[in-house]
Design a protein around this motif. Structure first.
Motif, PDB file in Angstrom:
ATOM      1  N   ILE A  14     114.853  50.696 -59.450  1.00  0.00           N
ATOM      2  CA  ILE A  14     115.204  50.636 -60.867  1.00  0.00           C
ATOM      3  C   ILE A  14     116.703  50.872 -61.016  1.00  0.00           C
ATOM      4  CG2 ILE A  14     112.954  51.496 -61.641  1.00  0.00           C
ATOM      5  CD1 ILE A  14     114.364  54.171 -62.317  1.00  0.00           C
ATOM      6  N   ASP A  15     117.224  50.519 -62.171  1.00  0.00           N
ATOM      7  CA  ASP A  15     118.572  50.923 -62.556  1.00  0.00           C
ATOM      8  C   ASP A  15     118.447  52.281 -63.240  1.00  0.00           C
ATOM      9  OD1 ASP A  15     120.949  51.340 -64.179  1.00  0.00           O
ATOM     10  OD2 ASP A  15     121.475  49.262 -63.735  1.00  0.00           O
ATOM     11  N   ASN A  16     119.103  53.302 -62.695  1.00  0.00           N
ATOM     12  CA  ASN A  16     118.934  54.654 -63.238  1.00  0.00           C
ATOM     13  C   ASN A  16     119.444  54.793 -64.664  1.00  0.00           C
ATOM     14  OD1 ASN A  16     121.504  54.331 -61.719  1.00  0.00           O
ATOM     15  ND2 ASN A  16     121.955  56.366 -62.499  1.00  0.00           N
ATOM     16  N   LEU A  17     120.441  53.996 -65.060  1.00  0.00           N
ATOM     17  CA  LEU A  17     120.997  54.101 -66.407  1.00  0.00           C
ATOM     18  C   LEU A  17     120.246  53.244 -67.421  1.00  0.00           C
ATOM     19  CD1 LEU A  17     124.838  54.044 -65.674  1.00  0.00           C
ATOM     20  CD2 LEU A  17     123.339  56.028 -65.976  1.00  0.00           C
ATOM     21  N   LEU A  18     119.454  52.286 -66.952  1.00  0.00           N
ATOM     22  CA  LEU A  18     118.728  51.403 -67.863  1.00  0.00           C
ATOM     23  C   LEU A  18     117.240  51.738 -67.853  1.00  0.00           C
ATOM     24  CD1 LEU A  18     120.715  48.081 -67.460  1.00  0.00           C
ATOM     25  CD2 LEU A  18     120.698  49.656 -69.382  1.00  0.00           C
ATOM     26  N   LYS A  19     116.465  51.210 -66.904  1.00  0.00           N
ATOM     27  CA  LYS A  19     115.039  51.550 -66.884  1.00  0.00           C
ATOM     28  C   LYS A  19     114.833  53.059 -66.739  1.00  0.00           C
ATOM     29  CE  LYS A  19     110.640  50.591 -66.885  1.00  0.00           C
ATOM     30  NZ  LYS A  19     109.972  50.350 -68.183  1.00  0.00           N
ATOM     31  N   GLY A  20     115.798  53.732 -66.089  1.00  0.00           N
ATOM     32  CA  GLY A  20     115.700  55.173 -65.929  1.00  0.00           C
ATOM     33  C   GLY A  20     116.276  55.975 -67.068  1.00  0.00           C
ATOM     34  N   ALA A  21     116.776  55.310 -68.119  1.00  0.00           N
ATOM     35  CA  ALA A  21     117.379  56.054 -69.235  1.00  0.00           C
ATOM     36  C   ALA A  21     117.442  55.179 -70.492  1.00  0.00           C
ATOM     37  CB  ALA A  21     118.771  56.567 -68.842  1.00  0.00           C
ATOM     38  N   ALA A  22     118.573  54.483 -70.709  1.00  0.00           N
ATOM     39  CA  ALA A  22     118.826  53.829 -71.992  1.00  0.00           C
ATOM     40  C   ALA A  22     117.836  52.719 -72.316  1.00  0.00           C
ATOM     41  CB  ALA A  22     120.256  53.279 -72.011  1.00  0.00           C
ATOM     42  N   ALA A  23     117.538  51.844 -71.350  1.00  0.00           N
ATOM     43  CA  ALA A  23     116.622  50.736 -71.637  1.00  0.00           C
ATOM     44  C   ALA A  23     115.215  51.239 -71.918  1.00  0.00           C
ATOM     45  CB  ALA A  23     116.611  49.734 -70.474  1.00  0.00           C
ATOM     46  N   ASP A  25     114.831  61.385 -77.265  1.00  0.00           N
ATOM     47  CA  ASP A  25     115.665  62.322 -76.510  1.00  0.00           C
ATOM     48  C   ASP A  25     115.665  61.974 -75.031  1.00  0.00           C
ATOM     49  OD1 ASP A  25     117.160  64.483 -75.691  1.00  0.00           O
ATOM     50  OD2 ASP A  25     115.444  65.835 -75.643  1.00  0.00           O
ATOM     51  N   LEU A  26     116.842  61.632 -74.487  1.00  0.00           N
ATOM     52  CA  LEU A  26     116.967  61.267 -73.083  1.00  0.00           C
ATOM     53  C   LEU A  26     117.168  62.473 -72.178  1.00  0.00           C
ATOM     54  CD1 LEU A  26     117.748  58.600 -74.710  1.00  0.00           C
ATOM     55  CD2 LEU A  26     118.941  57.913 -72.635  1.00  0.00           C
ATOM     56  N   SER A  27     117.297  63.663 -72.742  1.00  0.00           N
ATOM     57  CA  SER A  27     117.475  64.859 -71.919  1.00  0.00           C
ATOM     58  C   SER A  27     116.124  65.381 -71.446  1.00  0.00           C
ATOM     59  CB  SER A  27     118.199  65.948 -72.717  1.00  0.00           C
ATOM     60  OG  SER A  27     117.275  66.693 -73.508  1.00  0.00           O
ATOM     61  N   GLY A  28     116.172  66.454 -70.661  1.00  0.00           N
ATOM     62  CA  GLY A  28     114.936  67.074 -70.197  1.00  0.00           C
ATOM     63  C   GLY A  28     114.437  68.183 -71.099  1.00  0.00           C
ATOM     64  N   ALA A  29     114.982  68.307 -72.295  1.00  0.00           N
ATOM     65  CA  ALA A  29     114.675  69.450 -73.154  1.00  0.00           C
ATOM     66  C   ALA A  29     113.212  69.531 -73.561  1.00  0.00           C
ATOM     67  CB  ALA A  29     115.564  69.413 -74.400  1.00  0.00           C
ATOM     68  N   PHE A  30     112.536  68.388 -73.659  1.00  0.00           N
ATOM     69  CA  PHE A  30     111.165  68.391 -74.171  1.00  0.00           C
ATOM     70  C   PHE A  30     110.185  67.643 -73.274  1.00  0.00           C
ATOM     71  CE2 PHE A  30     114.089  68.776 -77.741  1.00  0.00           C
ATOM     72  CZ  PHE A  30     113.612  69.914 -78.370  1.00  0.00           C
ATOM     73  N   ARG A  31     110.574  67.345 -72.038  1.00  0.00           N
ATOM     74  CA  ARG A  31     109.701  66.552 -71.160  1.00  0.00           C
ATOM     75  C   ARG A  31     108.518  67.339 -70.633  1.00  0.00           C
ATOM     76  NH1 ARG A  31     114.624  64.275 -67.537  1.00  0.00           N
ATOM     77  NH2 ARG A  31     115.483  62.748 -69.013  1.00  0.00           N
ATOM     78  N   LEU A  32     108.713  68.583 -70.296  1.00  0.00           N
ATOM     79  CA  LEU A  32     107.657  69.364 -69.648  1.00  0.00           C
ATOM     80  C   LEU A  32     106.768  70.023 -70.695  1.00  0.00           C
ATOM     81  CD1 LEU A  32     109.683  70.984 -66.736  1.00  0.00           C
ATOM     82  CD2 LEU A  32     108.040  69.103 -66.599  1.00  0.00           C
ATOM     83  N   GLY A  84     115.686  42.919 -77.207  1.00  0.00           N
ATOM     84  CA  GLY A  84     117.037  43.442 -77.093  1.00  0.00           C
ATOM     85  C   GLY A  84     117.424  43.949 -75.727  1.00  0.00           C
ATOM     86  N   LEU A  85     116.603  43.689 -74.691  1.00  0.00           N
ATOM     87  CA  LEU A  85     116.862  44.273 -73.374  1.00  0.00           C
ATOM     88  C   LEU A  85     117.226  43.259 -72.298  1.00  0.00           C
ATOM     89  CD1 LEU A  85     113.996  46.932 -73.213  1.00  0.00           C
ATOM     90  CD2 LEU A  85     116.409  47.316 -73.699  1.00  0.00           C
ATOM     91  N   LEU A  86     117.001  41.993 -72.536  1.00  0.00           N
ATOM     92  CA  LEU A  86     117.163  40.996 -71.475  1.00  0.00           C
ATOM     93  C   LEU A  86     118.498  40.267 -71.568  1.00  0.00           C
ATOM     94  CD1 LEU A  86     113.548  39.491 -71.494  1.00  0.00           C
ATOM     95  CD2 LEU A  86     114.453  41.377 -70.117  1.00  0.00           C
ATOM     96  N   GLY A 129     129.134  59.135 -72.726  1.00  0.00           N
ATOM     97  CA  GLY A 129     128.606  59.237 -71.364  1.00  0.00           C
ATOM     98  C   GLY A 129     128.032  57.917 -70.886  1.00  0.00           C
ATOM     99  N   TYR A 130     127.626  57.885 -69.619  1.00  0.00           N
ATOM    100  CA  TYR A 130     127.146  56.634 -69.040  1.00  0.00           C
ATOM    101  C   TYR A 130     125.901  56.107 -69.745  1.00  0.00           C
ATOM    102  CZ  TYR A 130     130.342  57.392 -65.080  1.00  0.00           C
ATOM    103  OH  TYR A 130     131.442  57.572 -64.283  1.00  0.00           O
ATOM    104  N   SER A 131     124.875  56.943 -69.874  1.00  0.00           N
ATOM    105  CA  SER A 131     123.645  56.486 -70.545  1.00  0.00           C
ATOM    106  C   SER A 131     123.909  56.193 -72.016  1.00  0.00           C
ATOM    107  CB  SER A 131     122.543  57.539 -70.396  1.00  0.00           C
ATOM    108  OG  SER A 131     122.166  57.696 -69.055  1.00  0.00           O
ATOM    109  N   GLY A 132     124.746  57.018 -72.649  1.00  0.00           N
ATOM    110  CA  GLY A 132     125.073  56.798 -74.051  1.00  0.00           C
ATOM    111  C   GLY A 132     125.796  55.486 -74.273  1.00  0.00           C
ATOM    112  N   ALA A 133     126.717  55.146 -73.385  1.00  0.00           N
ATOM    113  CA  ALA A 133     127.433  53.876 -73.511  1.00  0.00           C
ATOM    114  C   ALA A 133     126.487  52.693 -73.348  1.00  0.00           C
ATOM    115  CB  ALA A 133     128.551  53.812 -72.476  1.00  0.00           C
ATOM    116  N   GLU A 134     125.529  52.824 -72.417  1.00  0.00           N
ATOM    117  CA  GLU A 134     124.533  51.756 -72.265  1.00  0.00           C
ATOM    118  C   GLU A 134     123.683  51.623 -73.526  1.00  0.00           C
ATOM    119  OE1 GLU A 134     124.705  49.717 -69.914  1.00  0.00           O
ATOM    120  OE2 GLU A 134     125.693  50.757 -68.257  1.00  0.00           O
ATOM    121  N   LEU A 135     123.341  52.740 -74.144  1.00  0.00           N
ATOM    122  CA  LEU A 135     122.601  52.699 -75.412  1.00  0.00           C
ATOM    123  C   LEU A 135     123.401  51.981 -76.489  1.00  0.00           C
ATOM    124  CD1 LEU A 135     120.978  56.236 -75.658  1.00  0.00           C
ATOM    125  CD2 LEU A 135     119.765  54.072 -75.886  1.00  0.00           C
ATOM    126  N   VAL A 136     124.680  52.311 -76.595  1.00  0.00           N
ATOM    127  CA  VAL A 136     125.535  51.652 -77.588  1.00  0.00           C
ATOM    128  C   VAL A 136     125.510  50.143 -77.387  1.00  0.00           C
ATOM    129  CG1 VAL A 136     127.930  51.313 -78.311  1.00  0.00           C
ATOM    130  CG2 VAL A 136     127.037  53.628 -78.005  1.00  0.00           C
TER     131      VAL A 136
END
Length: 340
Positions: free
Chosen positions: A306-315, A107-114, A332-334, A16-23
């Motif tokens: 923000i970048d939704n896939l980076l600051k908002g997810a993988a980064a 975990d990048l999902s919403g399963a445990f945020r609330l 490892g982020l710059l 997926g998009y966020s997963g690929a950015e993580l890789v």
């Protein structure tokens, strides 16, 4: 560190998009070594990530493989950290298994945020798994990880943008102020799976999930007060631009707000306080959050990008892992660019 001394890790949902950015981030990280990447769906065969993202050809040939539960004992022996970029229910099922095997989970999902189980059920439509340890909500600039937590919940993209603006000045708002968050996201926020209504050829700027988006209770939890949230889908690939309105107490000055933001983010290298309203081009393919504000009488207005896939997810997930292992926040982020 040598490769033998680096922190071994795995990514689930790497197709997926966020997963690929993580890789990509972990592939280039000086202190982490990505040893396993599992695709988002049960594909029949393993394939290099460049087969899905040709822009990585010759730069990253990490193999994506299907996940089977019988791989867990082997995985637990080979890695220490797991990043989950999976659907909410899938993460809710898998995370406890990984924790039981002794792995650290981001975990990048919403399963445990609330923190409220009833709110979670209303927002996500399934019961939140009960874990032995409390799950920290990982808004990176406001989280202090000890380094022994089994699971860290990575915030959603919209709540990240809203909370980074509002949390430093929440004490300056009127008692009954209900901030209004209008935010526009690129189509990658809807995920990689093909859907007609998120195709760039079909999307016209449109509000959706008005006052009912599952990120609204997450924003309220993070900021510490109710909010009114209106998300919009824009006809562009990636990034979030949020305009936020809130009522400040009488007598609060521009200087007071500026001082509060500056004091809060003085030692936070991924927050940039800017003098003009930010453009998405400033943050796309970067791990930064750019924040601008203007005070008009008692009405405070923020513009946040923000970048939704980076600051908002993988980064942000990697930023939290850096904190967990006592590494610099931006390690490892710059200067890496992005995949999608």
């Amino acid at each position: 560190m040598s490769k033998q001394e680096t922190i071994q890790c795995a990514v689930f949902g790497a197709s997926g998009y966020s997963g690929a950015e993580l890789v990509w981030l972990l592939h280039n990280h000086p202190e982490f070594t990505l040893t396993h990447a599992f695709s988002s769906s049960a594909r029949e065969k393993a394939e290099p990530i460049s087969a899905l993202y040709p822009q990585l050809s010759g730069r990253c040939e990490q193999i994506l493989q299907p996940w089977h539960s019988d791989l867990l004992p082997q995985l637990a022996q080979q890695v220490r950290v797991v990043f989950l970029a999976l659907p909410h229910e899938t993460s809710a099922e898998l995370a406890p298994q990984l924790i039981a095997a002794g792995l650290v989970v981001f975990d990048l999902s919403g399963a445990f945020r609330l923190s409220d189980a009833h709110q979670h059920l209303q927002a996500y439509g399934f019961k939140q798994p009960k874990l032995e340890a409390a799950v920290p909500y990982g808004l990176a600039e406001f989280t202090q990880l000890r380094g022994d937590e089994p699971l860290i919940a990575v915030p959603g993209c919209y709540p990240t943008a809203a909370a980074l603006a509002l949390r430093p000045i929440s004490h300056l708002l009127t008692q009954y102020s209900v901030p209004i968050v209008n935010a526009v996201s690129g189509v990658t926020g809807a995920g990689r799976k093909a859907q007609l209504h998120t195709s760039c050829a079909e999307v016209s700027l449109q509000a959706y999930g008005i006052a009912s988006h599952r990120h609204q209770p997450e924003m309220a939890q993070s900021i510490g007060r109710e909010v009114l949230f209106v998300p919009h889908l824009g006809n562009f690939k990636r990034g979030i631009l949020a305009t936020i309105y809130a009522q400040v107490q009488a007598g609060i000055s521009t200087a007071t707000i500026a001082d509060s933001l500056a004091a809060c983010y003085a030692d936070q290298p991924l927050i940039r306080l800017v003098d003009t309203p930010p453009k998405l081009a400033q943050v796309v393919a970067t791990p930064y959050c750019d924040i601008y504000f203007k005070l008009h009488e008692q009405q405070l207005i923020f513009s946040v990008a923000i970048d939704n896939l980076l600051k908002g997810a993988a980064a942000q997930a990697v930023q939290l892992a850096n904190q967990y292992f006592r590494l610099p926040a931006s390690a490892g982020l710059l200067n890496l660019g992005a995949v999608v």
